[in-house]
Design an enzyme around this catalytic site. Sequence first.
Site, PDB file in Angstrom:
ATOM      1  CE  LYS A 229       4.375   5.093   1.074  1.00  0.00           C
ATOM      2  NZ  LYS A 229       4.695   3.654   1.297  1.00  0.00           N
TER       3      LYS A 229
ATOM      4  CD  GLU B 122     -11.530   4.804  -4.159  1.00  0.00           C
ATOM      5  OE1 GLU B 122     -12.232   4.021  -3.491  1.00  0.00           O
ATOM      6  OE2 GLU B 122     -11.989   5.566  -5.017  1.00  0.00           O
TER       7      GLU B 122
ATOM      8  CB  CYS C 278     -11.407  -2.118   0.551  1.00  0.00           C
ATOM      9  SG  CYS C 278     -11.246  -2.161  -1.234  1.00  0.00           S
TER      10      CYS C 278
ATOM     11  CD  GLU D  34     -10.819  -2.189   6.351  1.00  0.00           C
ATOM     12  OE1 GLU D  34     -10.049  -1.336   6.829  1.00  0.00           O
ATOM     13  OE2 GLU D  34     -11.044  -2.287   5.140  1.00  0.00           O
TER      14      GLU D  34
END
Length: 473
Positions: free
Chosen positions: A172, A246, A280, A377
């Site tokens: 997906k 992750e 990331c 983040e």
Amino acid sequence: MRNENFIGNQWRASRSGATDNIVNPATGGIIGTAPASDAADVDDAVQAAAAAFPAWAAQTPRQRSEALHELARRIGDDIETLSAIESENVGKPVSIMEFEMDLTLDNWNFFASAGRFLEGRAAGEYMEGYTSMLRREPLGVVGSIAPWNYPLNMATWKVAPALAAGNTVVLKPSELTPYTALRLAELAADVLPPGVFNVVCGQGETAGVALVDHPEVAMVSLTGSVAAGQAVARASANTLKRVHLELGGKAPVVVFDDADPALVAAGVRVAGYYNSGQDCTAACRVIAGPKVYDALVAALHQEVTEIPFGDPTLPDTEVGPVVSAEQLARVAAMVQRATEAGAEVLTSAVAPDGGGYYFAPSIVVGPAQNSEIVQREVFGPVVTVQRAPDEETLLAWANGVDYGLAASVWTSDVGRAMRMAAGLRFGTVWVNDHIPIMSEMPHGGFKQSGYGKDMSIYAVEHYTELKHVMIKH
Ligand code: NAD
């Protein structure tokens, strides 16, 4: 461009007929649609993958390797098309596509071969009268869920090792960026047997949740935000499926007084602003010693001023838009709150006119260690710079976040570099550089950056189950 799901090697609209609009972040214009799939579509794909599993798992490693190398060859032949689709769908500057596509292709070639090198301890008589041996077996149907920042590359990290190990896959892609996954399916259509690789498009809370909840999915592998990882881990508890996560990062760039500020600034220009900072492992959190700090802020400001920023279709552009209006609003609000909390924002670039989602590459100078911009983040072209008095504080601040994906340390003292490499609680530590990656080495997080490794032989192992066979003589 394909805009249907790929299930059992057939192209299908969502059963409900619902679609999502897909947008070009450089203009804000709609470039197409993709199926807004739900549980019924996911079930179709899982059934196709489950039906394909026994025969794919029974192939020899060499047979699977040859099929995956053939797919890699077709990907290689299609790089221009894949690059163009990705650049338009994510707003990526055309200048950065070569690196990303080269890595993606190398990942496919690596994993196509790596499935032939699974390891285990030697068979032997570990108990008198018995021989023990180990088997590494595929798990079954793997649900792979990918993010939007590197849509094809992240899909590759999920899908290729799973297939190489003998699993079948339902991918997906992100609801924002499905088109290279669908192009990959097109390339795979006459290479892989029906059902071995399936793509179902749609939102996380519908298609994603249905994939995680499905009882016939043996493992879910997600690259995405910490919030999505937590939701997946929670939901997977119901069926106790294996989870590979992750997640986000907040990579520190730890700079000692003996480092060259010009080299660090040049490194952060690349690693902090690449892909509009939507990475990331982005070098987003500089922590500098007291003597190098002023020179580093000046050098970094100079570098950021020189970044060609704007239209991603222009060959010289280094930083383009962020992925969506929502992401732009999020980045702008975080920088605004950092300013209100007392940090200074340095930027000289001006966002282009028009409907695109542009945020100028910026430095946020002097935020507090416990401030939002240091702890959370941002996922935009924003780098913070903090001044720390000594080695102990540099290390404490570097480790003082929930994330643990990647870090770098910059120093000319080898002993200090080794101390920091051991002390930094991150899955990757670079010394005197930040961001280079390659297929052979693992990529993955500590702490809330998740668990499990992408890339390397360790990734292939994650998609296998170890079985002990014990034979009485
Ligand atoms: P996201 O978490 O919003 O979405 C990631 C994927 O998960 C999408 O396909 C989404 O539809 C799906 N999803 C969301 N909620 C779900 C749920 N409850 N169940 C099942 N699926 C769900 O992340 P994003 O905004 O697409 O990507 C950016 C994030 O990804 C950042 O946090 C970034 O750090 C992270 N990321 C991590 C790595 C890594 O290797 N650690 C690499 C790239 C990106």
